[in-house]
Design a protein around this motif. Structure first.
Motif, PDB file in Angstrom:
ATOM      1  N   ILE A  52      16.344 105.432 121.550  1.00 29.08           N
ATOM      2  CA  ILE A  52      15.192 104.579 121.277  1.00 29.08           C
ATOM      3  C   ILE A  52      15.588 103.108 121.342  1.00 29.08           C
ATOM      4  CG2 ILE A  52      14.043 106.309 119.868  1.00 29.08           C
ATOM      5  CD1 ILE A  52      14.929 104.688 117.406  1.00 29.08           C
ATOM      6  N   TYR A  53      14.625 102.290 121.710  1.00 29.16           N
ATOM      7  CA  TYR A  53      14.871 100.857 121.907  1.00 29.16           C
ATOM      8  C   TYR A  53      15.097 100.157 120.574  1.00 29.16           C
ATOM      9  CZ  TYR A  53      14.206  96.190 123.960  1.00 29.16           C
ATOM     10  OH  TYR A  53      14.375  94.898 124.396  1.00 29.16           O
ATOM     11  N   SER A  54      14.246 100.481 119.582  1.00 24.56           N
ATOM     12  CA  SER A  54      14.358  99.836 118.278  1.00 24.56           C
ATOM     13  C   SER A  54      13.521 100.585 117.261  1.00 24.56           C
ATOM     14  CB  SER A  54      13.885  98.381 118.357  1.00 24.56           C
ATOM     15  OG  SER A  54      13.635  97.850 117.074  1.00 24.56           O
ATOM     16  N   GLU A  55      14.113 100.907 116.105  1.00 22.45           N
ATOM     17  CA  GLU A  55      13.360 101.544 115.026  1.00 22.45           C
ATOM     18  C   GLU A  55      12.226 100.636 114.555  1.00 22.45           C
ATOM     19  OE1 GLU A  55      13.427 104.440 113.735  1.00 22.45           O
ATOM     20  OE2 GLU A  55      15.319 105.350 114.395  1.00 22.45           O
ATOM     21  N   ASP A  56      12.480  99.334 114.507  1.00 23.63           N
ATOM     22  CA  ASP A  56      11.445  98.387 114.084  1.00 23.63           C
ATOM     23  C   ASP A  56      10.255  98.408 115.039  1.00 23.63           C
ATOM     24  OD1 ASP A  56      12.950  97.615 111.920  1.00 23.63           O
ATOM     25  OD2 ASP A  56      13.768  95.814 112.877  1.00 23.63           O
ATOM     26  N   PHE A  57      10.548  98.549 116.333  1.00 20.71           N
ATOM     27  CA  PHE A  57       9.461  98.581 117.306  1.00 20.71           C
ATOM     28  C   PHE A  57       8.634  99.854 117.146  1.00 20.71           C
ATOM     29  CE2 PHE A  57      10.710  95.438 120.866  1.00 20.71           C
ATOM     30  CZ  PHE A  57      11.255  94.556 119.935  1.00 20.71           C
TER      31      PHE A  57
END
Length: 447
Positions: A52-57
């Motif tokens: 995944i690119y970013s958990e925040d995203f």
């Protein structure tokens, strides 16, 4: 389709991307991120080893999908400055690159049909967000947005009155030509292709299964209710007379001080309409469909006019009845929409068109502009058709409560996205979307 989203937001300044002007709208940054988030969920599920690119995203760009983990609340999408617009664009470019590589290899997989089905759904989902972007940018900037508008066409025909339509049994909803409309994804019964195989004409699950309904004889307006028509209602005290309103509507009139549709203003005692092209006297737009009205306002007008709103079955029959009394795909026949038949996004008007500007798009009985210009309110509740089966969890089925059905598309709807069977839905009080209406009458009330 992915490129078009960025074309829509291109005139925005960097500050515009992050503002949320109301709880019902979303900042443009969120739209371009969310429509990428959707495709990242595809990569997560089907691409082995995808990181995944970013958990925040994942948290920020989820919308309402409980099955994909926690998410920011909708009213708070404009409360954060991060991820930045630049980071969101990088995220979008990353997902596009990953998806293009992934799609190139899909055809050799055993689950190719399932994957292509979800990719197609994702593109249709993005078209929905492109239309929402137009709504949200209008609420954010309206005439300050440098929309790349084309000149409005002129009215070619004077359109007035109602047409009478015979009742009886009617096949409501989407049915693939030559196959069962109820066949499920992955079914091999009778050699019928799965509903979302790559050659399938797309339709949402809430448009299926096609089923029989019985209609009484009815009449329906040949044209959408115009600005001029609506001005008559307003000038006759329509917003001051409780007799025309449903109780929730009268409450909105009093608590939110409704006096006119959204984007209408009073200057020196005259009603002015603000849109992407600037300020216009309402009287100068008298022959255009009224827009940005709620179901509650549409119902009040209809009652004042001695009519009612059509049911969605009445609307669909009026929009699809051929000269031979069979059902066709569109008001004008089976050909796909184009800019000569309907005012949709590709026309580039960023506005409703005058009534009578698209005579090539009229029905066999002379109803005009049933596709494009404004979504049209119906009196039907948004609920599942008999035999409904969900194609995608948490997409349509979770909204089957408290909303009304709209039909026909708007000037912000992409041409390949709309069908006469398309069921849009909003809450009765909402009016930031491009919504108008036409009226109907029971046959026994005809004069």
């Amino acid at each position: 389709m992915r490129a078009r989203t960025l074309e829509i937001v291109a005139p925005l300044e960097i500050e515009d991307y992050v503002i949320q002007t109301a709880e019902f709208m979303s900042p443009p940054r969120w739209h371009i991120g969310h429509t990428s988030w959707f495709f990242e969920t595809v990569l997560q599920k089907f691409q082995p080893g995808y990181k995944i690119y970013s958990e925040d995203f994942l948290f920020f760009f989820n919308s309402y999908y409980e099955g994909f983990g926690p998410r920011i609340e909708r009213p708070k999408r404009g409360t954060r400055s991060r991820p930045t617009v630049a980071d969101t664009r990088k995220y979008r470019a990353h997902i596009d690159e990953q998806m293009m590589r992934f799609i190139e290899e899909v055809s050799s997989r055993d689950d190719a049909d399932e994957i292509l089905s979800i990719v197609r759904l994702g593109l249709e989902h993005e078209m929905q967000h492109q239309e929402l972007l137009v709504y949200d940018i209008k609420h954010l900037l309206c005439d300050q947005f440098d929309a790349p508008t084309m000149p409005l066409p002129r009215s070619i025909e004077c359109v007035s009155g109602m047409v009478e339509i015979e009742g009886g049994l009617f096949e409501l909803g989407y049915g693939e030509r030559g196959s069962s409309p109820t066949v499920r994804e992955g079914s091999e019964e009778s050699g019928v292709k799965p509903p979302h195989s790559k050659n399938y004409e797309f339709a949402w699950d809430n448009e299926r299964p096609q089923h029989k309904v019985f209609l009484e004889d009815f009449s329906i307006d040949r044209a959408p209710v115009s600005v001029g028509d609506y001005l008559e209602f307003m000038n006759d005290g329509g917003y001051q007379d409780f007799r025309w309103w449903h109780s929730p509507g009268w409450e909105k009139v009093n608590t939110e001080h409704w006096q006119a549709p959204l984007y209408w203003e009073q200057h020196d005692g005259e009603w002015i309409i603000r849109d992407f092209a600037g300020l216009h006297r309402a009287s100068d737009k008298a022959n255009e469909p009224v827009s940005h009205v709620s179901f509650l306002e549409a119902s009040a007008y209809a009652k004042w006019a001695g009519k009612r709103l059509p049911t969605e079955a009445e609307w669909e029959k009026a929009a699809t009845l051929s000269s031979s009394n069979s059902k066709q795909n569109f008001p004008w026949g089976d050909a796909a929409p184009d800019d000569s038949r309907a005012n949709l996004f590709e026309n580039g008007l960023w506005s409703v068109a005058p009534i009578g500007a698209f005579p090539d798009g009229q029905t066999s009985l002379g109803c005009h502009q049933m596709i494009g210009d404004v979504w049209e309110w119906t009196t039907s509740d948004y609920s599942p058709y008999p035999g409904f089966k969900s194609d995608f969890d948490e997409y349509n089925d979770k909204w089957f409560v408290g909303q009304k059905v709209l039909r026909g598309g708007s000037f912000a709807t992409p041409q390949i996205h709309i069908r006469s069977t398309y069921r849009n839905f909003f809450y009765p009080h909402e009016r930031w979307m491009i919504a108008g209406f036409r009226c109907a009458k029971d046959a026994r009330l005809r004069k």
